[in-house]
Motif scaffolding. Structure first.
Motif, short mmCIF file in Angstrom:
data_model
loop_
_atom_site.label_atom_id
_atom_site.label_comp_id
_atom_site.label_asym_id
_atom_site.label_seq_id
_atom_site.Cartn_x
_atom_site.Cartn_y
_atom_site.Cartn_z
N ASP A 67 88.64 75.98 110.35
CA ASP A 67 87.25 76.17 109.93
C ASP A 67 86.65 77.32 110.72
N GLU A 68 85.91 78.20 110.06
CA GLU A 68 85.38 79.40 110.71
C GLU A 68 84.45 79.09 111.88
N LEU A 69 83.55 78.12 111.72
CA LEU A 69 82.62 77.81 112.80
C LEU A 69 83.34 77.19 113.99
N PHE A 70 84.28 76.29 113.71
CA PHE A 70 85.09 75.73 114.80
C PHE A 70 85.75 76.85 115.59
N GLU A 71 86.41 77.74 114.86
CA GLU A 71 87.18 78.80 115.51
C GLU A 71 86.30 79.75 116.29
N PHE A 72 85.13 80.06 115.77
CA PHE A 72 84.22 80.96 116.48
C PHE A 72 83.79 80.34 117.81
N ILE A 73 83.42 79.07 117.78
CA ILE A 73 82.98 78.40 119.00
C ILE A 73 84.13 78.24 119.98
N ILE A 74 85.30 77.90 119.46
CA ILE A 74 86.47 77.76 120.34
C ILE A 74 86.80 79.08 121.01
N ASN A 75 86.77 80.16 120.25
CA ASN A 75 87.06 81.48 120.82
C ASN A 75 86.03 81.91 121.86
N GLY A 76 84.82 81.38 121.73
CA GLY A 76 83.79 81.68 122.72
C GLY A 76 84.10 81.07 124.07
N LYS A 77 84.91 80.04 124.08
CA LYS A 77 85.28 79.36 125.32
C LYS A 77 86.71 79.73 125.75
N ILE A 78 87.56 79.94 124.76
CA ILE A 78 88.96 80.27 125.04
C ILE A 78 89.28 81.59 124.34
N SER A 79 89.00 82.68 125.00
CA SER A 79 89.12 84.01 124.38
C SER A 79 90.55 84.39 124.04
N SER A 80 91.52 83.75 124.68
CA SER A 80 92.93 84.09 124.44
C SER A 80 93.48 83.43 123.18
N ARG A 81 92.70 82.57 122.56
CA ARG A 81 93.17 81.83 121.38
C ARG A 81 93.36 82.78 120.20
N ILE A 82 94.47 82.62 119.50
CA ILE A 82 94.74 83.39 118.29
C ILE A 82 94.39 82.51 117.10
N SER A 83 93.35 82.89 116.38
CA SER A 83 92.87 82.08 115.27
C SER A 83 93.38 82.62 113.94
N SER A 84 93.64 81.70 113.03
CA SER A 84 94.04 82.07 111.69
C SER A 84 92.82 82.55 110.91
N SER A 85 93.01 83.54 110.06
CA SER A 85 91.90 84.05 109.25
C SER A 85 91.69 83.19 108.00
N GLU A 86 92.63 82.29 107.74
CA GLU A 86 92.53 81.43 106.57
C GLU A 86 92.01 80.05 106.96
N GLU A 87 91.15 79.51 106.11
CA GLU A 87 90.65 78.17 106.33
C GLU A 87 91.48 77.16 105.54
N SER A 88 91.32 75.89 105.87
CA SER A 88 92.16 74.86 105.24
C SER A 88 91.45 74.12 104.12
N TYR A 89 90.29 74.61 103.67
CA TYR A 89 89.57 73.94 102.61
C TYR A 89 90.28 74.09 101.27
N GLU A 90 90.48 72.96 100.59
CA GLU A 90 91.12 72.95 99.28
C GLU A 90 90.16 72.47 98.19
N GLU A 91 89.42 71.41 98.51
CA GLU A 91 88.48 70.82 97.55
C GLU A 91 87.22 70.37 98.29
N TYR A 92 86.17 70.08 97.53
CA TYR A 92 84.92 69.57 98.07
C TYR A 92 84.37 70.52 99.13
N PHE A 93 83.69 71.54 98.68
CA PHE A 93 83.27 72.61 99.58
C PHE A 93 81.85 72.41 100.13
N ALA A 94 81.47 71.17 100.35
CA ALA A 94 80.12 70.88 100.85
C ALA A 94 79.88 71.51 102.22
N ILE A 95 80.86 71.41 103.10
CA ILE A 95 80.67 71.92 104.47
C ILE A 95 80.44 73.43 104.49
#
Length: 258
Positions: free
Chosen positions: A137-165
């Motif tokens: 999830d983009e927001l998760f990854e942004f916040i995580i990277n703010g604390k762990i700058s060395s983290r390599i995040s995927s540019s793809e999200e895992s959403y398949e259905e129900y896009f409420a979030i």
């Protein structure tokens, strides 16, 4: 929306929630307690400690008590979170995305861990859960990277259905990708004023201040505050918003030089 609960409400709310937490902890330590129920009760403890953390902040802006409480949220989240909190589609397929209540609680916990300056060792316990669940999830990854700058995040999200979030948090998702700080600030301002509360109408906590029962613990967009801090934004246009936890932002900034 003007919400002003008396001190007696907060005293009773915190006392009752503390009693519920105490009873749950006693159940977990009982030798007769069924093992198959451990995760369920532990998850309830994590959720109730999160409500307690937020209630302490809402009622008194007590940062130190909130810091102590959020560590317990992390502890029980780490030991009890399981796949039950992932969404299933109409065919019973488990998707790599969380139901809204679980998403909110994880996002709040991540954000509070940032704002309260909790150690990386504790923060990584939350990241471990998200990675294990293969939730991207983009927001998760942004916040995580703010604390762990060395983290390599995927540019793809895992959403398949129900896009409420993604829909609820659309303006924040745009803000973290903005090319200018001013654009990000305006998006967060708009999100707080028009989207955050209204688009959460299906959340269990929505309109809880109107309930006859003592279930209201506060309405805060901790994620907006965390993004503001991580992007070093000027929050002048929205620092007075009723959903914006300004005291936590002040704490974050005050402790940034320590």
């Amino acid at each position: 929306m003007a919400i002003d609960f008396p001190k007696s409400y907060w005293h009773n709310y915190i006392e009752e929630l503390s009693r519920i937490i105490y009873r749950s902890q006693n159940r977990l330590t009982s030798e007769e307690f069924p093992k198959e129920r451990i995760n369920y009760v532990g998850r309830g403890l994590a959720s109730n400690y999160l409500k307690l953390t937020i209630a302490h902040y809402t009622s008194s802006k007590n940062i130190e008590v909130a810091r102590e409480s959020i560590l317990k949220v992390i502890r029980y989240t780490h030991t009890s979170w399981d796949g039950f909190w992932k969404l299933k589609n109409s065919k019973g397929k488990v998707l790599n995305q969380y139901i809204l209540s679980a998403y909110d609680e994880m996002l709040w916990t991540l954000s509070l861990t940032i704002l309260l300056r909790i150690d990386n060792s504790e923060f990584k316990k939350l990241v471990e859960i998200i990675d294990r669940d293969n939730v991207k999830d983009e927001l998760f990854e942004f916040i995580i990277n703010g604390k762990i700058s060395s983290r390599i995040s995927s540019s793809e999200e895992s959403y398949e259905e129900y896009f409420a979030i993604p829909t609820i948090f659309e303006k924040l998702r745009l803000a973290i990708k903005s090319e200018s700080k001013r654009e990000a600030e305006l998006l967060i301002k708009d999100f707080l004023e028009k989207d955050w509360y209204k688009k959460h109408k299906d959340a269990g906590w929505h309109n809880s201040h109107k309930s006859k029962n003592n279930i209201y613990f506060g309405y805060w967009s901790f994620e907006s505050a965390a993004i503001t801090c991580l992007m070093d934004l000027d929050d002048s246009d929205y620092q007075g918003n009723e959903f914006y936890p300004r005291a936590l932002v002040d704490y974050y900034k005050k402790t940034s030089s320590k």
